[in-house]
Design a protein around this motif. Structure first.
Motif, PDB file in Angstrom:
ATOM      1  N   LEU A 596       0.835  -1.194   0.000  1.00 27.84           N
ATOM      2  CA  LEU A 596       0.000   0.000   0.000  1.00 27.84           C
ATOM      3  C   LEU A 596       0.876   1.253   0.000  1.00 27.84           C
ATOM      4  CD1 LEU A 596      -2.565  -1.082   2.760  1.00 27.84           C
ATOM      5  CD2 LEU A 596      -2.653  -1.529   0.297  1.00 27.84           C
ATOM      6  N   ASN A 597       0.514   2.224  -0.789  1.00 30.12           N
ATOM      7  CA  ASN A 597       1.184   3.526  -0.795  1.00 30.12           C
ATOM      8  C   ASN A 597       0.191   4.563  -0.267  1.00 30.12           C
ATOM      9  OD1 ASN A 597       3.639   2.567  -2.045  1.00 30.12           O
ATOM     10  ND2 ASN A 597       2.478   2.411  -3.942  1.00 30.12           N
ATOM     11  N   LEU A 598       0.180   4.708   1.071  1.00 29.82           N
ATOM     12  CA  LEU A 598      -0.793   5.578   1.716  1.00 29.82           C
ATOM     13  C   LEU A 598      -0.307   7.019   1.762  1.00 29.82           C
ATOM     14  CD1 LEU A 598      -1.887   3.446   4.817  1.00 29.82           C
ATOM     15  CD2 LEU A 598      -3.251   3.956   2.800  1.00 29.82           C
ATOM     16  N   PRO A 599      -1.126   7.979   1.365  1.00 33.96           N
ATOM     17  CA  PRO A 599      -0.766   9.386   1.588  1.00 33.96           C
ATOM     18  C   PRO A 599      -0.572   9.634   3.085  1.00 33.96           C
ATOM     19  CG  PRO A 599      -2.608   9.211   0.066  1.00 33.96           C
ATOM     20  CD  PRO A 599      -2.390   7.830   0.640  1.00 33.96           C
ATOM     21  N   ASN A 600       0.426  10.424   3.426  1.00 31.64           N
ATOM     22  CA  ASN A 600       0.759  10.671   4.833  1.00 31.64           C
ATOM     23  C   ASN A 600      -0.214  11.679   5.433  1.00 31.64           C
ATOM     24  OD1 ASN A 600       1.990  10.714   7.287  1.00 31.64           O
ATOM     25  ND2 ASN A 600       3.940  11.561   6.572  1.00 31.64           N
ATOM     26  N   THR A 601      -1.486  11.263   5.437  1.00 36.45           N
ATOM     27  CA  THR A 601      -2.560  12.110   5.955  1.00 36.45           C
ATOM     28  C   THR A 601      -3.452  11.278   6.847  1.00 36.45           C
ATOM     29  OG1 THR A 601      -2.554  13.390   3.896  1.00 36.45           O
ATOM     30  CG2 THR A 601      -4.463  13.647   5.361  1.00 36.45           C
ATOM     31  N   GLY A 681       9.013   2.455   4.889  1.00 34.64           N
ATOM     32  CA  GLY A 681       9.613   3.771   4.689  1.00 34.64           C
ATOM     33  C   GLY A 681       8.801   4.663   3.774  1.00 34.64           C
ATOM     34  N   LEU A 682       9.411   5.794   3.437  1.00 33.75           N
ATOM     35  CA  LEU A 682       8.758   6.793   2.593  1.00 33.75           C
ATOM     36  C   LEU A 682       9.127   6.581   1.136  1.00 33.75           C
ATOM     37  CD1 LEU A 682       9.402   9.999   4.744  1.00 33.75           C
ATOM     38  CD2 LEU A 682       7.265   8.717   4.558  1.00 33.75           C
ATOM     39  N   ASN A 683       8.127   6.733   0.271  1.00 34.62           N
ATOM     40  CA  ASN A 683       8.378   6.712  -1.166  1.00 34.62           C
ATOM     41  C   ASN A 683       8.900   8.075  -1.608  1.00 34.62           C
ATOM     42  OD1 ASN A 683       7.390   4.028  -1.545  1.00 34.62           O
ATOM     43  ND2 ASN A 683       5.294   4.828  -1.374  1.00 34.62           N
ATOM     44  N   ALA A 684       9.353   8.151  -2.855  1.00 35.81           N
ATOM     45  CA  ALA A 684       9.894   9.399  -3.386  1.00 35.81           C
ATOM     46  C   ALA A 684       8.855  10.518  -3.388  1.00 35.81           C
ATOM     47  CB  ALA A 684      10.431   9.174  -4.799  1.00 35.81           C
ATOM     48  N   ASP A 685       7.587  10.146  -3.521  1.00 36.66           N
ATOM     49  CA  ASP A 685       6.543  11.168  -3.557  1.00 36.66           C
ATOM     50  C   ASP A 685       5.997  11.502  -2.174  1.00 36.66           C
ATOM     51  OD1 ASP A 685       5.214   8.859  -2.972  1.00 36.66           O
ATOM     52  OD2 ASP A 685       3.830   8.923  -4.680  1.00 36.66           O
ATOM     53  N   LEU A 688       3.512   6.780   2.225  1.00 35.98           N
ATOM     54  CA  LEU A 688       4.005   5.754   3.139  1.00 35.98           C
ATOM     55  C   LEU A 688       3.881   4.385   2.483  1.00 35.98           C
ATOM     56  CD1 LEU A 688       2.144   7.000   6.342  1.00 35.98           C
ATOM     57  CD2 LEU A 688       4.481   7.564   5.661  1.00 35.98           C
ATOM     58  N   SER A 689       4.980   3.642   2.448  1.00 36.59           N
ATOM     59  CA  SER A 689       4.969   2.302   1.865  1.00 36.59           C
ATOM     60  C   SER A 689       4.709   1.281   2.969  1.00 36.59           C
ATOM     61  CB  SER A 689       6.301   2.000   1.175  1.00 36.59           C
ATOM     62  OG  SER A 689       6.312   0.695   0.643  1.00 36.59           O
TER      63      SER A 689
END
Length: 774
Positions: A596-601, A681-685, A688-689
Motif C-alpha cells: 500500500l502507498n498511503l498518503p501521509n494524511t 519507509g517513505l516513497n519518493a513522492d 508511506l509504503s
C-alpha cells in the motif's frame, strides 16, 4: 594481552585435541586384544578354545591420558569462550571481534545481547560450535568414566579429530580468529573507541536471536557423537547395538535442539525481516533442513537397531550423512560459494577444511563398511513385507535421505560446473516447493499408517479393524478442513490470481489450479488421518490403563508418558506434525499480499482482503544511539462489519553507524489467520509504503511445532538404556571381578584388566537374550 592469551589457548586446544585423538585411537588399535581398556573387552566371536580364558595384561595409560586430554581440550576452549564473553560484558575493545559485534542499543535486552554477541559474528559462532563439540565429547567421557570400553575410547578419538579440525580453522585463518587485536588507530588512549564503527547487526537484536543460534549449534554439535560412535564401531569391529545405545540419548537430545533452533529461526524471520514469511529456502535454512531430515531417519533407525536388530547399515549411513550435512551448513556459510543472507565473506581456509571434513567423513564410512562388510551379516528380514513397520521405516529412510540429497544438490547447484544438471543455476523457491510438497504428503501418510502396522508382516484384517476408528474420525476432521478450503482458500486463490503481481506469478508457476487444489486436498486428507490416528493411539493407551489399573484419566495419561515415554511421546509428536501440515498449507500456499502507498494524511485508508487499514498517525524520532526511527499508527477494522479489530504501530529503524534498515513488523493474530503489516519507509513522492500480508492458518504452524517438540521432549526426558546395554554392562563388571579373583588365586601377577575371550562369548549371549526379551 587478551589477544595473545586467547590465541595461545586456541593453539593449546588444537594440540591437546590432536594428542588426545592420537592417544585414544592408537590405544584402542594397538593395545592388548586390539584395545587396552581397563575393563574386559567383549568380542562377538569365540576364542579358538572357548573353554579356557586367555588372560593378557592391559596398557591403559595411553587411554587414560587421551581421556584426560579430552577434558583439557574442553577447559581450554571454555577459557576461550569465557574471554570473549568477558570482553563483551566489560566493553573491552582491544579485540576486533568486540568492536564488530558489540550491541550498541538502549533496549532492555541489551545485557542479553552482550551475551548473544559472543556468537553473533563468524569468529564467535565458529568458536561456540567448536566449544560445544568438545563439551559433548567431555560429557560423554565423564558419563563413561567408570567404563573403559573401546567403543567410547575410539568414539572420543574421532570426536577429538573433529574438534581439532574445527580449532584449526580458528587458528590458521585470520578471518576466523576471535582474538584478532583491534588496530591502534581505532582506539583512544583509554581503550574506548575513537569513532562509532562496527557493532552488532541490528537484525540480530531480537529475543529470538538470543536463543536461535545456540539452540541450532547445540543440535549440530550433538550430531558429532553418533557419527563418532559409528566410526568407532567400524574401528573396533563391535557391530552390536552397543554403539547405538551409547549415543542414542545424545542423538535425540540434538534433534530436539535442531527442531527448536529451526522454529526460533522461523519466528525471527517472520517478525524481523519484514517479508511476512518464515521459510524462504535460503541456503543455510536448507542446510538445517537436510540434517533435520536425515536425523529423523537416523533416530528411527536407531530404534530398529536397538530393539529389532535390523537397519545396522542404515544407522551408520544416516549417522554419517547427518554429520556431513551439519558440516555442509558451515561450508556453505563460510565458503562464499553459495549466496545466502546468512553467509559470511569467503574464507579459503574454512572452504578447504570443511570440505576436507565432509570428504574424509564420507570416505571413512565407505572404507569402514567395505572392511567390515562380512562382519555385518544379513539383517534379520529387514523389510520382509512393505506392509509392515519394517517396510514403512525402510521407505521413510529412503525418502528422507533422498529428499536431503536433493535439497543439498539444488542448494549448491549455483556453484557446480555448467556441464552438470542445473550447474551454475540458482534454483528458485518455487522449484523446491514443487518437489517438497508431494514428498511431504507421502511422508505424512506413512506416519499415519505406520503405528497401525505389525512388525515384519501385517494381518490385513486386523489392520482394517484397527484403522476403522481413526479413518472415520479422520473423515470428520477432513470434512471441516474441506469446508474451510471451499469457503476461504479457493476464493483466496482466485482473488490472488486476479490481483496479479509477484504472488500471482508464483502461484501460476506451481501448475494449474486443478493440480494445486488436488495437492491441497491430499495434504489435508493425510494430515487428518495422521491427527486422528495419533490421537486414537494416545486415547487407547489411556483407556487401557484406566481399565487395567483403575486409574483416573489424568493419572492414566501421566503414567502413560512415564511408563511408555517413547511411544506416547512419539504419538504426541506425530499429532503436532499433523497440525503443522495444516498450517503450512495455508501459510505457504494461499498467502495474500499487497503493498500500500498511503498518503501521509490522517484518515487515509486502504483495504486488503477482509481488512481495512486506516492511518491514525506517523512520526520520526531518534533514540539514544542516534538511530533514526520512523513509525506509523494504523487502525485495523473488519471490511464487512466495520468493527475495529486492533491498532498496530509498525516501524523502521535506520542505524546511525551503518545506515542499515531494520523493520519491526506488527502482527494481528486471529484463530484462522494472521494480518502481517510492515512499514517500509517513505516513497519518493512522500507516501508511506506499507507491506501487508494475510497468512491463513499460520497459528496452526506455531502451535503444532510446539506440540511436536513437546512430544519429543517427553519421550526423551525419562529415556533410559535398554536391557541390552544394561545386561552388557553388568556382565562386563562381573567378568572383571572374576578375572581379578582368578589372577589373585593363581598369584601369577596377571592384571585384572585382561581380555577374556570366553567371557566375551558368554556376555554377548547374555546381552542378546536380554535384547530379545526387551
Amino acid at each position: 594481552m587478551l589477544s595473545i592469551l586467547g590465541n595461545t589457548l586456541q593453539v593449546l586446544a588444537l594440540l591437546s585435541g590432536l594428542a588426545s585423538a592420537a592417544l585414544l585411537i592408537a590405544g584402542v588399535k594397538l593395545g592388548p586384544c586390539g584395545g587396552g581398556s581397563a575393563a574386559p573387552v567383549l568380542r562377538e566371536t569365540p576364542a579358538p578354545d572357548a573353554s579356557r580364558a586367555t588372560v593378557t595384561p592391559p596398557s591403559p595409560r595411553a587411554l587414560r591420558a587421551g581421556r584426560a586430554l579430552v577434558y583439557a581440550t574442553f577447559f581450554l576452549l571454555t577459557a576461550c569462550v569465557g574471554i570473549v564473553l568477558m570482553a563483551m560484558l566489560t566493553e573491552n575493545y582491544s579485540l576486533a571481534y568486540v568492536v564488530s559485534n558489540y550491541p550498541a542499543t538502549d533496549s532492555p535486552l541489551q545485557p542479553l545481547y552482550r551475551v548473544s554477541a559472543v556468537w553473533a559474528g563468524r569468529q564467535g559462532s565458529l568458536l561456540l560450535w567448536t566449544w560445544l563439540i568438545s563439551a559433548f565429547a567431555a560429557a560423554q567421557a565423564f558419563r563413561r568414566r567408570t567404563q573403559g570400553d573401546d567403543l567410547t575410547s575410539a568414539a572420543l578419538g574421532v570426536a577429538q579429530i573433529v574438534v581439532a579440525l574445527f580449532t584449526a580453522t580458528l587458528v590458521l585463518s585470520p578471518s576466523n580468529d576471535p582474538f584478532m587485536a583491534t588496530a591502534a588507530e581505532y582506539l583512544n588512549p583509554d581503550g574506548t573507541l575513537a569513532a562509532k564503527i562496527g557493532g552488532m547487526n541490528p537484525l540480530l537484536m531480537h529475543w529470538a536471536m538470543i536463543l536461535h543460534p545456540p539452540a541450532t549449534f547445540i543440535g549440530c554439535a550433538a550430531m558429532t557423537i553418533p557419527f563418532a560412535y559409528a566410526m568407532a564401531a567400524l574401528i573396533t569391529g563391535d557391530l552390536s547395538a552397543r554403539w547405538v545405545e551409547l549415543c542414542d540419548c545424545l542423538a535425540v537430545f540434538g534433534f530436539i535442539f535442531l527442531s527448536i533452533g529451526m522454529g526460533l529461526g522461523a519466528v525471527w524471520a517472520y517478525v524481523v525481516l519484514g517479508w511476512g514469511g518464515f521459510w524462504a529456502w535460503d541456503a543455510v535454512e536448507n542446510a538445517s533442513l537436510m540434517s533435520w531430515l536425515t536425523c529423523v531417519a537416523m533416530i528411527h533407525s536407531f530404534t530398529m537397531y536397538r530393539k529389532r536388530g535390523v537397519f545396522k547399515r542404515w544407522s551408520m549411513l544416516l549417522a554419517t550423512a547427518t554429520f556431513i550435512f551439519v558440516v555442509l551448513g558451515t561450508f556453505i556459510t563460510r565458503s562464499g560459494l553459495v549466496q545466502s543472507v546468512h553467509a559470511f565473506a569467503e574464507d579459503p581456509v574454512s572452504t578447504y577444511f570443511f570440505l576436507a571434513i565432509m570428504v574424509a567423513s564420507g570416505l571413512a564410512f565407505l572404507l569402514g563398511m567395505l572392511y567390515r562388510h562380512s562382519a555385518f551379516g544379513e539383517d534379520d528380514e529387514e523389510a520382509e513385507s512393505m506392509l509392515s513397520k519394517n517396510g514403512t521405516y525402510y521407505l521413510t529412510n529412503i525418502i528422507m535421505l533422498m529428499a536431503a540429497v536433493l535439497v543439498a544438490y539444488l542448494t549448491i547447484s549455483s556453484a557446480l560446473p555448467g556441464w552438470m544438471p542445473l550447474g551454475g543455476s540458482v534454483v528458485a523457491a518455487g522449484a523446491y516447493n514443487a518437489v517438497a510438497r508431494p514428498v511431504a504428503v507421502a511422508v505424512v501418510l506413512l506416519m499415519a499408517v505406520c503405528p497401525m502396522l505389525g512388525w515384519r508382516k501385517t494381518d490385513r484384517a486386523k489392520f482394517a479393524r484397527t484403522m476403522r476408528v481413526p479413518a472415520m474420525a479422520g473423515m470428520a476432521v477432513f470434512a471441516l478442513l474441506m469446508a474451510y478450503f471451499a469457503t476461504v482458500l479457493m476464493p483466496e486463490y482466485h482473488e490472488i490470481l486476479q490481483a496479479g503481481g509477484p504472488a500471482a506469478d508464483a502461484l501460476s508457476e506451481q501448475g494449474p489450479a486443478a493440480y494445486y487444489f488436488a495437492l491441497t486436498i491430499a495434504a489435508f486428507a493425510a494430515a487428518s488421518l495422521l491427527f486422528t490416528s495419533s490421537l486414537y493411539l494416545l486415547v487407547r493407551g489411556v483407556g487401557a490403563r484406566m481399565r487395567n489399573k483403575g486409574e483416573s484419566a489424568p493419572t492414566a495419561l501421566f503414567n502413560l508418558f512415564r511408563r511408555s515415554p517413547a511411544q506416547a511421546g512419539g504419538y504426541l509428536c506425530h499429532l503436532g506434525v499433523a497440525v503443522v501440515v495444516v498450517g503450512l498449507v495455508g501459510s505457504m500456499m494461499y498467502v495474500r499480499e499487497a503493498t500500500l502507498n498511503l498518503p501521509n494524511t490522517v484518515g487515509e485508508s486502504a483495504q486488503v482482503g477482509g481488512y481495512v487499514l486506516t492511518l491514525t498517525g506517523s512520526d520520526r524520532c531518534a533514540d539514544s544511539q542516534d538511530n533514526e526511527i520512523m513509525r506509523v499508527e494504523l487502525d485495523v477494522s473488519n471490511a464487512e462489519t466495520g468493527r475495529k479489530l486492533g491498532n498496530v504501530t509498525p516501524s523502521m529503524k535506520v542505524a546511525a553507524a551503518t545506515s542499515q534498515s531494520t523493520l519491526d513488523a506488527a502482527v494481528l493474530t486471529f484463530p484462522l489467520e494472521d494480518l502481517f503489516i510492515a512499514f517500509q519507509g517513505l516513497n519518493a513522492d512522500g507516501t508511506l509504503s506499507v507491506s501487508v500480508k494475510v497468512n491463513p492458518l499460520i497459528l496452526f504452524t506455531w502451535v503444532g511445532g510446539a506440540v511436536s517438540t513437546l512430544g519429543i521432549v517427553l519421550a526423551f526426558a525419562p529415556r533410559r538404556a535398554t536391557p541390552l546395554l544394561a545386561a552388557d554392562e553388568r556382565e562386563r563388571a562381573r567378568g572383571a571381578e572374576r578375572v581379578a579373583a582368578q589372577a589373585e588365586e593363581r598369584g601369577s601377577g596377571v592384571e585384572s584388566g585382561a581380555c577374556v575371550e570366553s567371557q566375551g562369548v558368554s556376555s554377548a549371549g547374555a546381552a542378546d537374550s536380554q535384547g530379545e526379551r526387551a
